[in-house]
Design a protein around this motif. Structure first.
Motif, mmCIF file in Angstrom:
data_model
loop_
_atom_site.group_PDB
_atom_site.id
_atom_site.type_symbol
_atom_site.label_atom_id
_atom_site.label_comp_id
_atom_site.label_asym_id
_atom_site.label_seq_id
_atom_site.Cartn_x
_atom_site.Cartn_y
_atom_site.Cartn_z
ATOM 1 N N THR A 29 0.795 -1.237 -0.097
ATOM 2 C CA THR A 29 -0.058 0.213 0.061
ATOM 3 C C THR A 29 0.702 0.760 0.017
ATOM 4 O O THR A 29 0.255 2.301 -0.158
ATOM 5 N N ALA A 30 2.410 1.430 0.207
ATOM 6 C CA ALA A 30 2.792 2.343 0.352
ATOM 7 C C ALA A 30 4.113 2.502 -0.689
ATOM 8 O O ALA A 30 4.895 3.339 -0.672
ATOM 9 N N GLY A 31 4.072 1.824 -1.792
ATOM 10 C CA GLY A 31 4.699 1.986 -2.445
ATOM 11 C C GLY A 31 6.406 1.308 -2.337
ATOM 12 O O GLY A 31 6.042 0.358 -1.740
ATOM 13 N N ARG A 32 7.300 1.835 -2.991
ATOM 14 C CA ARG A 32 8.763 0.772 -2.361
ATOM 15 C C ARG A 32 8.468 1.243 -0.511
ATOM 16 O O ARG A 32 8.737 2.697 -0.084
ATOM 17 N N GLY A 33 9.405 0.185 -0.104
ATOM 18 C CA GLY A 33 9.287 1.102 1.464
ATOM 19 C C GLY A 33 10.816 -0.476 1.671
ATOM 20 O O GLY A 33 11.992 -1.176 1.469
ATOM 21 N N SER A 70 6.967 14.871 -0.821
ATOM 22 C CA SER A 70 6.450 13.688 -0.570
ATOM 23 C C SER A 70 7.798 13.283 0.203
ATOM 24 O O SER A 70 7.472 11.947 0.221
ATOM 25 N N TYR A 71 8.807 13.615 -0.107
ATOM 26 C CA TYR A 71 10.188 13.415 0.121
ATOM 27 C C TYR A 71 10.802 14.141 0.802
ATOM 28 O O TYR A 71 12.061 13.655 1.701
ATOM 29 N N THR A 72 11.184 15.837 0.675
ATOM 30 C CA THR A 72 12.083 16.004 1.403
ATOM 31 C C THR A 72 11.691 16.493 2.989
ATOM 32 O O THR A 72 10.822 16.620 3.811
ATOM 33 N N GLY A 91 17.208 6.837 2.615
ATOM 34 C CA GLY A 91 16.790 8.158 3.572
ATOM 35 C C GLY A 91 15.431 8.143 3.605
ATOM 36 O O GLY A 91 14.283 8.090 3.994
ATOM 37 N N SER A 92 15.483 8.257 2.139
ATOM 38 C CA SER A 92 14.072 9.020 0.706
ATOM 39 C C SER A 92 13.185 7.513 1.058
ATOM 40 O O SER A 92 12.042 8.310 0.341
ATOM 41 N N LEU A 93 13.154 6.705 1.495
ATOM 42 C CA LEU A 93 12.834 5.567 1.256
ATOM 43 C C LEU A 93 12.280 4.326 2.675
ATOM 44 O O LEU A 93 11.309 3.652 2.154
ATOM 45 N N PHE A 94 11.935 5.520 3.371
ATOM 46 C CA PHE A 94 11.475 5.317 4.645
ATOM 47 C C PHE A 94 10.300 5.000 4.663
ATOM 48 O O PHE A 94 9.731 6.513 4.770
ATOM 49 N N ASN A 95 9.297 4.391 4.948
ATOM 50 C CA ASN A 95 8.186 4.892 4.978
ATOM 51 C C ASN A 95 7.586 5.302 6.334
ATOM 52 O O ASN A 95 8.152 5.556 7.215
ATOM 53 N N HIS A 96 6.377 5.546 6.483
ATOM 54 C CA HIS A 96 5.879 5.810 7.468
ATOM 55 C C HIS A 96 4.778 5.069 8.649
ATOM 56 O O HIS A 96 4.296 4.341 8.022
ATOM 57 N N SER A 97 5.431 5.229 9.814
ATOM 58 C CA SER A 97 4.037 4.595 11.157
ATOM 59 C C SER A 97 4.628 5.229 12.175
ATOM 60 O O SER A 97 5.046 6.205 12.464
ATOM 61 N N MET A 136 -1.647 12.311 7.901
ATOM 62 C CA MET A 136 -0.253 12.194 6.391
ATOM 63 C C MET A 136 -1.011 12.722 4.643
ATOM 64 O O MET A 136 -2.926 12.812 4.969
ATOM 65 N N TRP A 137 -0.478 13.377 4.515
ATOM 66 C CA TRP A 137 -0.486 13.944 3.266
ATOM 67 C C TRP A 137 -1.638 12.815 2.357
ATOM 68 O O TRP A 137 -2.106 13.556 1.698
ATOM 69 N N TRP A 138 -0.777 12.005 2.458
ATOM 70 C CA TRP A 138 -1.590 11.040 1.037
ATOM 71 C C TRP A 138 -3.014 10.230 1.510
ATOM 72 O O TRP A 138 -3.604 10.047 1.143
ATOM 73 N N GLU A 139 -3.563 10.554 3.285
ATOM 74 C CA GLU A 139 -4.451 9.909 3.545
ATOM 75 C C GLU A 139 -5.826 10.517 3.191
ATOM 76 O O GLU A 139 -5.731 12.455 3.275
HETATM 77 C C1 LIG Z 1 9.077 9.141 2.034
HETATM 78 S S1 LIG Z 1 8.781 8.465 1.030
HETATM 79 C C2 LIG Z 1 8.919 7.209 0.886
HETATM 80 C C3 LIG Z 1 8.776 6.089 -0.110
HETATM 81 C C4 LIG Z 1 7.531 5.323 -0.716
HETATM 82 N N1 LIG Z 1 6.978 4.663 -0.438
HETATM 83 C C5 LIG Z 1 8.435 5.278 -2.041
HETATM 84 O O1 LIG Z 1 8.145 4.370 -3.010
HETATM 85 O O2 LIG Z 1 9.119 5.926 -2.966
HETATM 86 C C6 LIG Z 1 7.265 9.480 0.971
HETATM 87 C C7 LIG Z 1 6.047 8.753 0.182
HETATM 88 O O3 LIG Z 1 5.869 6.875 1.129
HETATM 89 C C8 LIG Z 1 3.820 7.012 0.974
HETATM 90 N N2 LIG Z 1 4.045 6.341 2.208
HETATM 91 C C9 LIG Z 1 4.669 6.565 3.086
HETATM 92 N N3 LIG Z 1 4.604 5.985 4.704
HETATM 93 C C10 LIG Z 1 3.294 5.352 4.054
HETATM 94 C C11 LIG Z 1 2.070 4.883 4.480
HETATM 95 N N4 LIG Z 1 2.097 4.227 6.137
HETATM 96 N N5 LIG Z 1 1.320 4.469 3.887
HETATM 97 C C12 LIG Z 1 0.700 4.951 2.960
HETATM 98 N N6 LIG Z 1 1.525 5.402 1.846
HETATM 99 C C13 LIG Z 1 3.096 5.422 2.297
HETATM 100 C C14 LIG Z 1 3.394 8.187 0.576
HETATM 101 O O4 LIG Z 1 3.002 8.067 -0.966
HETATM 102 C C15 LIG Z 1 4.372 9.341 0.938
HETATM 103 O O5 LIG Z 1 4.261 9.729 0.296
#
Ligand SMILES: C[S@@+](CC[C@H](N)C(=O)[O-])C[C@H]1O[C@@H](n2cnc3c(N)ncnc32)[C@H](O)[C@@H]1O
Length: 524
Positions: A29-33, A70-72, A91-97, A136-139
């Protein structure tokens, strides 16, 4: 953050080379992680990302309209726009929790962000940081966002991937604790850094006034959004001053300042939440009400009242409850650039705003080798002082040396003692005598002018050496005084030479010191 079994099955989509075997995987659900392929212990640095910085005006004009937004990370917050940072590497690829297992710290001097585990991580677990609290901004509006039941799970309004929330993993137990115990200094390290930086264990809790209003719990998420927008657009001018504070608190727990209506136990307002609006000062109550009433509509009672809040974030987890007893807030660990608002005149403000990290200091002295070397240095210097005293001089000495090389050898090891009595010279303290001994030692070994000697400030007589002293030199002359005091000359940014100053903590470790005077008068 997925359960480790689930994340272990995620497909690795981008190869990455790193010593801990972290994998970049496609999450559902969150792209790459970032996923751990092996278990990792707590408190391990898993990534240091160099950053690419964007000046505030460049970011405002361009960056924020692009994917970068979304990264900075907010790098340096300024009232007229923040410098932003893009973390390179993982550092830019850690998702949020909201239950992040990794914390991060900005290192402005080295232009990097360091990521560290906050608990043990199992193989297959996703590594997540906390971008901040709140929506969060994607919610979307449909994303479940339960209104806060207590102050611990509400949103903080201010900042997204923002330093203010780094490491904010406060537990509700801590926050709800009605009393606090000031933590003892939790290190038994043999050496104690002398510094003007505030100490998380002892720095005073300063408070200021802020405006709050009451809202129904079911409206809180909407009120938060309205306030967030007004703050972002600078309609509310003092939002940044509240970044470290939780937005909500149970209204019945709030003490109103300057009002007869202090605590309101058991009345019809007990279910309401108090919402923090703005710091007291830049805008009057009437101005704020005029701005808020149309924006909030029926969501909140636009009647503003004053509350007291901590000026800065709690300086340690153990003091969080003390801070939160004034108003719930986050804590910022040492190194996170806590702005204490108490930079002292004459000291380096930037340095003074950084908390001293006693745990990190203690880690430096964990190796018996390092401690043995220090102990031996002090013992040697005390021996010189005792011998001087026995010979009728002042029992005060110095020892100059360097860290031993791989074979345990040192090229320089010079002793000096206070010879003011013998020489009848008021400046012949142990330290100038030691410096002169080094100068003579160097002069005796130099046959030709030194080539390529660095610019002024890079080749002082004691550069690269360690100086052991039995007594702290006069306060006006150099060091920091008890607990650093406001002086800490060795930390002043205006000087072009800097050094660390450490005190041996346990006087009982050196019984031979007992016969020496603890203080020596300057004027003879
Ligand atoms: C810093 S990037 C993290 C890496 C990103 N997942 C990627 O594939 O490039 C932040 C973006 O990841 C996604 N993201 C991060 N944490 C998430 C989460 N808990 N649920 C859904 N999307 C998330 C959002 O789209 C957000 O804008």
């Amino acid at each position: 953050m997925a359960h480790s079994d689930a994340a272990a099955a995620w497909k690795e989509v981008t190869p990455h080379l790193n010593s801990l075997g972290l994998r970049i995987c496609e999450t559902p659900t969150a792209g790459r992680g970032v996923v751990a392929s092996h278990s990792i212990a707590r408190d391990v640095v898993v990534e240091i990302s160099p950053v690419l910085l964007f000046a505030a005006d460049e970011y405002q004009a361009h960056g924020r309209h692009t994917q970068l937004d979304s990264y900075t990370f907010v790098w340096e917050k300024r009232a007229n726009g923040s410098t932003m940072a893009l973390a390179l590497g993982l550092g830019s690829l850690f998702n949020h929790s909201t239950h992040a297992n990794v914390s991060y710290q900005l290192n402005r001097a080295a232009q990097c962000i360091q990521f560290r585990t906050v608990r043990d991580i199992a193989a297959g677990e996703e590594l997540c940081i906390c971008y901040g609290a709140g929506k969060m901004w994607w919610e979307t509006d449909d994303t479940p966002n339960t209104p806060p039941a207590t102050e611990t799970d509400e949103c903080t309004l201010f900042g997204q991937m923002d330093l203010a929330d780094a490491d904010d993993t406060s537990s509700s137990d801590t926050l709800q604790s009605p009393t606090y115990v000031r933590a003892p200094v939790d290190t038994d390290a043999p050496l104690w850094r002398i510094t003007a930086s505030p100490d998380p264990h002892t720095m005073p809790l300063d408070t200021m006034l802020a405006w709050a209003l009451d809202a129904e719990p079911r409206n809180c998420a909407s009120v938060a959004r309205v306030l967030q927008a007004l703050t972002k657009d600078k309609v509310i001018q003092s939002g940044a001053q509240l970044r470290h504070l939780r937005t909500f608190r149970k209204a019945c727990e709030v003490t109103r300042v300057g009002s007869d209506e202090n605590k309101l136990p058991g009345n019809d307002k007990t279910d309401r939440l108090a919402v923090l609006v703005a710091a007291y000062g830049p805008q009057s109550r009437d101005e704020l009400v005029a701005l808020l009433a149309p924006a909030l509509g029926d969501l909140a009672v636009p009647e503003l009242y004053l509350v007291r809040v901590p000026v800065c974030a709690a300086p340690s987890r153990t003091r969080l409850a003390e801070w939160a007893s004034v108003w719930p807030c986050i804590f910022l660990p040492p190194g996170a650039g806590l702005a204490t608002g108490n930079a002292l005149p004459g000291s380096d403000a930037a340095r003074a705003a950084t908390l001293v990290d006693r745990a990190q200091d203690a880690a430096r002295w964990q190796s018996p080798c390092a401690t043995d070397w220090i102990r031996a240095g002090f013992a040697r210097c005390l021996k010189t002082a005792c011998a001087a005293q026995a010979a009728g001089e002042i029992g005060c000495a110095a020892f100059v040396t360097e860290a031993p090389d791989a074979q345990g050898q040192v090229a320089i090891a010079l002793d000096a003692n206070d010879t003011r009595t013998r020489d009848g010279h008021p400046l012949r303290h142990a330290v100038p005598n030691a410096v002169r001994a080094v100068a003579e030692w160097r002069a005796a070994r130099r046959t030709a002018p030194v080539e390529g000697v660095a610019a002024n400030g890079q080749d002082y007589l004691l550069t690269g050496l360690s100086l052991f002293l039995t007594h702290e030199p006069g306060r006006a002359a150099c060091l920091g005084g008890e607990d650093g005091g406001p002086y800490a000359i060795h930390e002043q940014s205006g000087l072009n030479h800097h050094y660390d100053v450490w005190r041996w903590v346990d006087p009982n470790a050196f019984p031979e010191a007992r016969g020496l005077a603890s203080a020596i008068a300057l004027d003879l």
